[in-house]
Design an enzyme around this catalytic site. Structure first.
Site, PDB file in Angstrom:
ATOM      1  N   GLU A  44       0.849  -1.191   0.000  1.00  0.00           N
ATOM      2  CA  GLU A  44       0.000   0.000   0.000  1.00  0.00           C
ATOM      3  C   GLU A  44       0.885   1.241   0.000  1.00  0.00           C
ATOM      4  O   GLU A  44       1.784   1.352   0.837  1.00  0.00           O
ATOM      5  CB  GLU A  44      -0.907  -0.014   1.236  1.00  0.00           C
ATOM      6  CG  GLU A  44      -1.897  -1.170   1.195  1.00  0.00           C
ATOM      7  CD  GLU A  44      -2.426  -1.582   2.565  1.00  0.00           C
ATOM      8  OE1 GLU A  44      -2.180  -0.868   3.551  1.00  0.00           O
ATOM      9  OE2 GLU A  44      -3.085  -2.643   2.643  1.00  0.00           O
ATOM     10  N   LEU A  73      -6.169  -1.793  -1.042  1.00  0.00           N
ATOM     11  CA  LEU A  73      -5.928  -1.756   0.398  1.00  0.00           C
ATOM     12  C   LEU A  73      -6.407  -3.061   1.047  1.00  0.00           C
ATOM     13  O   LEU A  73      -7.498  -3.116   1.613  1.00  0.00           O
ATOM     14  CB  LEU A  73      -6.686  -0.547   0.978  1.00  0.00           C
ATOM     15  CG  LEU A  73      -6.155   0.095   2.252  1.00  0.00           C
ATOM     16  CD1 LEU A  73      -6.978   1.317   2.606  1.00  0.00           C
ATOM     17  CD2 LEU A  73      -6.054  -0.846   3.395  1.00  0.00           C
ATOM     18  N   GLU A  75      -4.518  -6.591   2.932  1.00  0.00           N
ATOM     19  CA  GLU A  75      -3.306  -7.358   3.234  1.00  0.00           C
ATOM     20  C   GLU A  75      -3.440  -8.821   2.843  1.00  0.00           C
ATOM     21  O   GLU A  75      -2.472  -9.449   2.411  1.00  0.00           O
ATOM     22  CB  GLU A  75      -2.947  -7.234   4.719  1.00  0.00           C
ATOM     23  CG  GLU A  75      -2.430  -5.856   5.122  1.00  0.00           C
ATOM     24  CD  GLU A  75      -3.503  -4.794   5.171  1.00  0.00           C
ATOM     25  OE1 GLU A  75      -4.708  -5.144   5.148  1.00  0.00           O
ATOM     26  OE2 GLU A  75      -3.160  -3.596   5.228  1.00  0.00           O
ATOM     27  N   GLN A  97       2.272  -2.165   5.896  1.00  0.00           N
ATOM     28  CA  GLN A  97       2.510  -0.768   6.269  1.00  0.00           C
ATOM     29  C   GLN A  97       2.966  -0.608   7.726  1.00  0.00           C
ATOM     30  O   GLN A  97       3.913   0.109   8.014  1.00  0.00           O
ATOM     31  CB  GLN A  97       1.253   0.040   6.004  1.00  0.00           C
ATOM     32  CG  GLN A  97       1.528   1.484   5.746  1.00  0.00           C
ATOM     33  CD  GLN A  97       0.406   2.120   4.960  1.00  0.00           C
ATOM     34  OE1 GLN A  97      -0.679   2.329   5.489  1.00  0.00           O
ATOM     35  NE2 GLN A  97       0.651   2.422   3.695  1.00  0.00           N
ATOM     36  N   PHE A  98       2.266  -1.274   8.620  1.00  0.00           N
ATOM     37  CA  PHE A  98       2.634  -1.308  10.034  1.00  0.00           C
ATOM     38  C   PHE A  98       2.322  -2.717  10.527  1.00  0.00           C
ATOM     39  O   PHE A  98       1.348  -3.324  10.080  1.00  0.00           O
ATOM     40  CB  PHE A  98       1.794  -0.325  10.866  1.00  0.00           C
ATOM     41  CG  PHE A  98       2.203   1.112  10.733  1.00  0.00           C
ATOM     42  CD1 PHE A  98       3.088   1.691  11.631  1.00  0.00           C
ATOM     43  CD2 PHE A  98       1.691   1.893   9.712  1.00  0.00           C
ATOM     44  CE1 PHE A  98       3.460   3.022  11.515  1.00  0.00           C
ATOM     45  CE2 PHE A  98       2.050   3.219   9.580  1.00  0.00           C
ATOM     46  CZ  PHE A  98       2.937   3.786  10.483  1.00  0.00           C
ATOM     47  N   PHE A 101      -1.112  -4.160  11.082  1.00  0.00           N
ATOM     48  CA  PHE A 101      -2.033  -4.397   9.966  1.00  0.00           C
ATOM     49  C   PHE A 101      -1.701  -5.662   9.202  1.00  0.00           C
ATOM     50  O   PHE A 101      -2.192  -5.889   8.096  1.00  0.00           O
ATOM     51  CB  PHE A 101      -2.047  -3.179   9.029  1.00  0.00           C
ATOM     52  CG  PHE A 101      -2.309  -1.903   9.753  1.00  0.00           C
ATOM     53  CD1 PHE A 101      -3.304  -1.843  10.725  1.00  0.00           C
ATOM     54  CD2 PHE A 101      -1.559  -0.765   9.528  1.00  0.00           C
ATOM     55  CE1 PHE A 101      -3.539  -0.680  11.441  1.00  0.00           C
ATOM     56  CE2 PHE A 101      -1.786   0.398  10.242  1.00  0.00           C
ATOM     57  CZ  PHE A 101      -2.782   0.450  11.204  1.00  0.00           C
ATOM     58  N   HIS A 144       0.188   0.729  15.772  1.00  0.00           N
ATOM     59  CA  HIS A 144       1.362   1.215  15.041  1.00  0.00           C
ATOM     60  C   HIS A 144       2.674   0.979  15.800  1.00  0.00           C
ATOM     61  O   HIS A 144       3.686   1.537  15.442  1.00  0.00           O
ATOM     62  CB  HIS A 144       1.224   2.713  14.745  1.00  0.00           C
ATOM     63  CG  HIS A 144       0.134   3.059  13.788  1.00  0.00           C
ATOM     64  ND1 HIS A 144      -1.186   3.030  14.142  1.00  0.00           N
ATOM     65  CD2 HIS A 144       0.159   3.428  12.486  1.00  0.00           C
ATOM     66  CE1 HIS A 144      -1.924   3.384  13.093  1.00  0.00           C
ATOM     67  NE2 HIS A 144      -1.139   3.632  12.081  1.00  0.00           N
TER      68      HIS A 144
HETATM   69  C1  LIG Z   1      -5.670  -3.193   7.753  1.00  0.00           C
HETATM   70  C2  LIG Z   1      -5.000  -1.881   7.592  1.00  0.00           C
HETATM   71  N1  LIG Z   1      -4.055  -1.731   6.647  1.00  0.00           N
HETATM   72  C3  LIG Z   1      -3.413  -0.563   6.503  1.00  0.00           C
HETATM   73  C4  LIG Z   1      -3.709   0.491   7.313  1.00  0.00           C
HETATM   74  C5  LIG Z   1      -2.960   1.800   7.158  1.00  0.00           C
HETATM   75  N2  LIG Z   1      -3.849   2.831   6.640  1.00  0.00           N
HETATM   76  C6  LIG Z   1      -4.472   3.685   7.473  1.00  0.00           C
HETATM   77  S1  LIG Z   1      -5.552   4.650   6.694  1.00  0.00           S
HETATM   78  C7  LIG Z   1      -5.199   3.989   5.190  1.00  0.00           C
HETATM   79  C8  LIG Z   1      -5.931   4.489   3.976  1.00  0.00           C
HETATM   80  C9  LIG Z   1      -7.412   4.417   4.160  1.00  0.00           C
HETATM   81  O1  LIG Z   1      -8.083   4.928   3.064  1.00  0.00           O
HETATM   82  P1  LIG Z   1      -9.673   4.947   3.003  1.00  0.00           P
HETATM   83  O2  LIG Z   1     -10.214   3.611   3.397  1.00  0.00           O
HETATM   84  O3  LIG Z   1     -10.053   5.461   1.674  1.00  0.00           O
HETATM   85  O4  LIG Z   1     -10.105   5.961   4.137  1.00  0.00           O
HETATM   86  P2  LIG Z   1      -9.697   7.486   4.359  1.00  0.00           P
HETATM   87  O5  LIG Z   1      -8.534   7.483   5.308  1.00  0.00           O
HETATM   88  O6  LIG Z   1      -9.369   8.090   3.039  1.00  0.00           O
HETATM   89  O7  LIG Z   1     -10.865   8.131   5.006  1.00  0.00           O
HETATM   90  C10 LIG Z   1      -4.229   2.997   5.335  1.00  0.00           C
HETATM   91  C11 LIG Z   1      -3.649   2.221   4.219  1.00  0.00           C
HETATM   92  C12 LIG Z   1      -4.701   0.296   8.291  1.00  0.00           C
HETATM   93  N3  LIG Z   1      -5.055   1.271   9.141  1.00  0.00           N
HETATM   94  N4  LIG Z   1      -5.327  -0.890   8.418  1.00  0.00           N
END
Ligand SMILES: Cc1ncc(C[n+]2csc(CCOP(=O)(O)OP(=O)(O)O)c2C)c(N)n1
Lengths: 342, 401
Positions: A44, A73, A75, A97-98, A101, A144
């Site tokens: 991601e 998005l 995993e 990413q972390f 996750f 995180h």
């Molecule tokens: C399972 C998981 N993978 C990766 C992340 C890291 N991460 C946090 S927010 C994000 C993007 C989220 O995008 P979206 O679903 O469109 O929501 P937005 O933040 O734009 O409101 C990512 C990849 C996470 N929080 N949870």
């Protein structure tokens, strides 16, 4: 039987560079991609953004969108498709990413990545690398800052390693990609960009094998064993102890599965004392395993029980409390004192 | 269940046999994040210029929204935006560990949140500060998460507002289960029925949990409204990195209606969410709403959008600001005068100042908090760890530690 694979880990010509851990991994990914066009990166935000930690910075620009994939998005998707790609002959490097996750992908890791080679009687190789930034100390919100490495070390079929300096960061990445087995590389995220840890990385030097532990500071009063971010804490503690005349040996475990405890046994036979340090909760963890095996191998040499400095058996607390949660120099020295006073 | 004929989206293209009249894949992809409009199916009641658009279908859901009610929605959005900007600034000053901005998403959050009744339940992700506001969760109860002094401790049952969820998509299944519970307890079927709403982003729609939530809710007719705020970006990844089809159209594949609403139009968000909740209350759920909006700021304060986002795009979306259009509408129709706007601005100023004071004076949690609430029943192992750690700390009493 499969033909032996020719080693591609020979490094770029004559290059010595002064690198942080983050830059070392970036360079290793770049060299591996140059050496083998089957190496691809999935994750991601790894493309234009260069990953949230910028570890893949510039790679998509130079290798294109088909070798550095900004994935949907998901995993389970990242790891599950990496399995298919690997079966097809690619060498996928997945970025999670972390660490918090990785769990949506846990099923794929445990059920497919770890078992496919076994289940197919060796017909299917799974040369996947899963890069996992882990550990605390960055003042982040939930999920995180965790240290879930023991969960993976517990799964047969996976190899798990962790780096603590730029030289290892470079070579472990290259060797993990080179490996025909799946390797999880736990990267100490709070040290990625640490200027103090900049080191000369010689990309032509012969590296240590991937799966050996290493004494990183010799000493004779007690042995500290750690991996990833805790190695620096132990080295700092050893420096502090030296000022008071106590000489501590520090071992960087490097390989978490398979565990290479031989240097630890040798050390404990000399020092008689072992303190295992890790940010992870202690119950049923790598430090539990170390303590068990050391008591089995070094029973007659031990002057004190094996002690541990770890995170508590709680979820990772809000970051305002992480200084209490994480093993620090004081807690390590306090535990050394307890061991010495036994 | 409502019948497919009532569903609002067009038939999806028929694959390889598609006729020339149907959109090309490129056009479809463009429709995912067209920067100037959300496409032909966008439900809108207020244009960016503040003109009221009549809708035979959705006007009945906002007949009670007179000038005063609209002023209240305006006030909600202004206060929430001000708190958001203040929090962003406090992060820059080191008072917060991180901030997750909602700038630009005020209408989607206030409109949908104000559609809820106290007996309904909302499951947020991590950006729903505006929805929290509509559920009576004080900003001071939220901010500890971002100051990193707690994980969020509001009374979720009292507020009908579940804890924030950071792992992408997890809450969609949790909400589905909650809604199944409402159904199993016989709380749906008439006007007084209960409903659940769950918030997630466009990126989240790629997660298995979200797909599973769609499947389960459909199979059990769960009264859940899936509220996807399509703010165009999942950190650096645009919506087309998650889908080839406008997101609301996916609902059909699972067997329930999907609708796209202008996420910068508070009135439309209110109307469409009321309709969707109403469907759920009466046992016709689930429903998917795609609120077509835009993240006007960084993903979080640790993100650098200049690496991936076009500034043109940002400029275009500024013209569609959710607050400005209500202001224009109120001013034009005489629903509010300058005095009102000044009063709200003053209220927002003092609201922000109070929040700032609160944050600056927020005490750090004591170390024993680490060990609290790990389990509902006492754990002897943890009790021992707690005792040992506290006595270790006492050893430092009087020293500089
Ligand atoms: C399972 C998981 N993978 C990766 C992340 C890291 N991460 C946090 S927010 C994000 C993007 C989220 O995008 P979206 O679903 O469109 O929501 P937005 O933040 O734009 O409101 C990512 C990849 C996470 N929080 N949870």
């Amino acid at each position: 039987m499969a033909a032996p694979v020719k080693s591609k880990v020979d490094g770029a010509a004559g290059a010595v560079q002064n690198l942080t851990i983050g830059k070392a991994i970036n360079l290793a990914l770049r060299s591996a991609m140059e050496a083998d066009d089957k190496v691809i990166i999935l994750g991601e935000d790894v493309g234009k953004l260069g990953g949230v930690f910028r570890i893949t910075d510039g790679l998509q620009k130079d290798f294109g969108e088909q070798r550095v994939l900004d994935t949907p998005l998901a995993e389970s998707g990242i790891i599950g498709t990496a399995v298919g790609l690997a079966v097809r002959g690619f060498r996928p490097v997945c970025e999670i990413q972390f660490e918090g996750f990785i769990f949506p992908g846990f099923d794929q890791i445990v059920s497919q990545v770890a078992k496919l080679h076994y289940r197919t009687q060796g017909r299917v190789k799974v040369p996947i690398v899963i890069r996992v930034p882990f550990g605390g100390g960055i003042g982040a919100v939930e999920h995180h800052s965790e240290s879930p490495e023991s969960l993976f070390a517990h799964v047969a079929g996976l190899k798990v390693v962790s780096c603590s300096n730029a030289v290892d960061a470079y070579w472990m990445t290259r060797q993990a990609i080179e490996s025909d087995d799946p390797v999880l590389l736990f990267e100490p995220k709070r040290l990625y960009h640490s200027g103090n840890l900049r080191t000369e990385v010689d990309t032509t030097a012969k590296p240590d094998p991937l799966h050996v532990s290493r004494v990183v500071r010799p000493g004779d009063a007690a042995t500290l064993v750690a991996y990833g971010p805790s190695v620096k804490v132990c080295l700092d503690a050893a420096t502090a102890a030296q000022e008071e005349g106590t000489s501590l040996e520090v071992i960087d475990l490097r390989t978490l599965s398979p565990l290479d405890l031989n240097p630890v046994f040798e050390s404990v036979r000399r020092t008689g004392r072992l303190i295992a340090v890790s940010e992870a909760p202690s119950e049923s963890s790598l430090t539990s395993e170390i303590a068990m095996r050391v008591q089995q191998e070094c029973f007659y040499s031990l002057e004190a029980p094996v002690l541990r400095v770890t995170g508590f058996d709680t979820p990772y607390p809000p970051a305002k409390l992480e200084e209490d949660y994480l093993p620090d120099l004081d807690r390590v020295l306090h535990t050394v004192d307890r061991s010495l006073a036994w | 269940m409502s019948s497919p004929e009532q569903w609002t989206h067009p038939e999806p293209g028929a694959g390889p046999a598609a006729t020339a009249a149907e959109p090309t894949p490129e056009q479809v992809i463009a429709g995912l994040r067209a920067t100037t409009e959300g496409g032909a199916d966008l439900t809108q009641l207020l244009t960016p210029e503040g003109e009221r658009v009549a809708s035979a279908r959705f006007d009945p859901y906002v007949t009670d929204i007179d000038a005063e009610a609209l002023r209240n929605l305006y006030r909600d959005m202004v206060l929430v935006r001000r708190a958001d900007r203040e929090s962003n600034a406090m992060q820059r000053q080191g008072q917060l560990g991180i901030w997750v901005p909602l700038l630009g998403q005020e209408a989607a959050q206030i409109g949908s949140g104000r559609a809820l009744r106290p007996s309904d339940m909302a499951f947020p992700s991590y950006r729903e500060h505006g929805v929290a506001w509509t559920r009576g969760v004080d900003f001071r109860e939220l901010i500890g998460i971002f100051r990193c002094s707690d994980h969020g401790g509001w009374d979720f049952q009292h507020h009908g507002f579940h804890p924030y969820t950071i792992v992408i998509g997890n809450q969609v299944l949790n909400a589905t289960g909650y809604a199944m519970g409402q159904k199993f307890e016989g709380k749906v079927g008439d006007d007084n029925g209960e409903a659940t709403i769950v918030y997630f982003g466009d990126g989240a729609t790629s997660q298995g949990d979200v797909h599973e939530g769609f499947v389960w809710s459909a199979v059990y007719d769960a009264p859940v409204v899936f509220f996807c705020q399509n703010n165009q970006w999942a950190i650096s990844e645009p919506t087309e990195r998650q889908s080839r089809l406008p997101l609301y159209q996916r609902a059909r594949g699972y067997g329930f209606p999907g609708i796209r609403v202008d996420g910068n139009d508070v009135l439309a968000c209110l109307a469409v969410t009321r309709w969707a909740l109403d469907e759920c209350r009466h046992g016709n759920g689930p429903v998917l709403i795609e609120a077509f909006t835009y993240r006007m700021d960084a993903h979080t304060t640790t993100d650098d959008p200049t690496r991936y986002r076009l500034s043109d795009e940002l400029e275009e979306w500024k013209l569609k600001d959710p607050i400005e259009r209500v202001r224009a509408h109120l001013a034009r129709g005489g629903g509010a005068d300058q005095e009102f706007f000044d009063k709200i601005d003053a209220e927002a100023d003092s609201f922000a100042a109070e929040l700032r004071d609160f944050v600056f004076n927020m005490p750090d949690p004591p170390p024993e908090r680490i060990f609290e609430n790990v389990y509902a029943e006492p754990s002897p192992v943890l009790e021992a760890q707690r005792r040992e750690y506290l006595s270790y700390l006492e050893g430092f009493a009087g020293s500089e530690h």
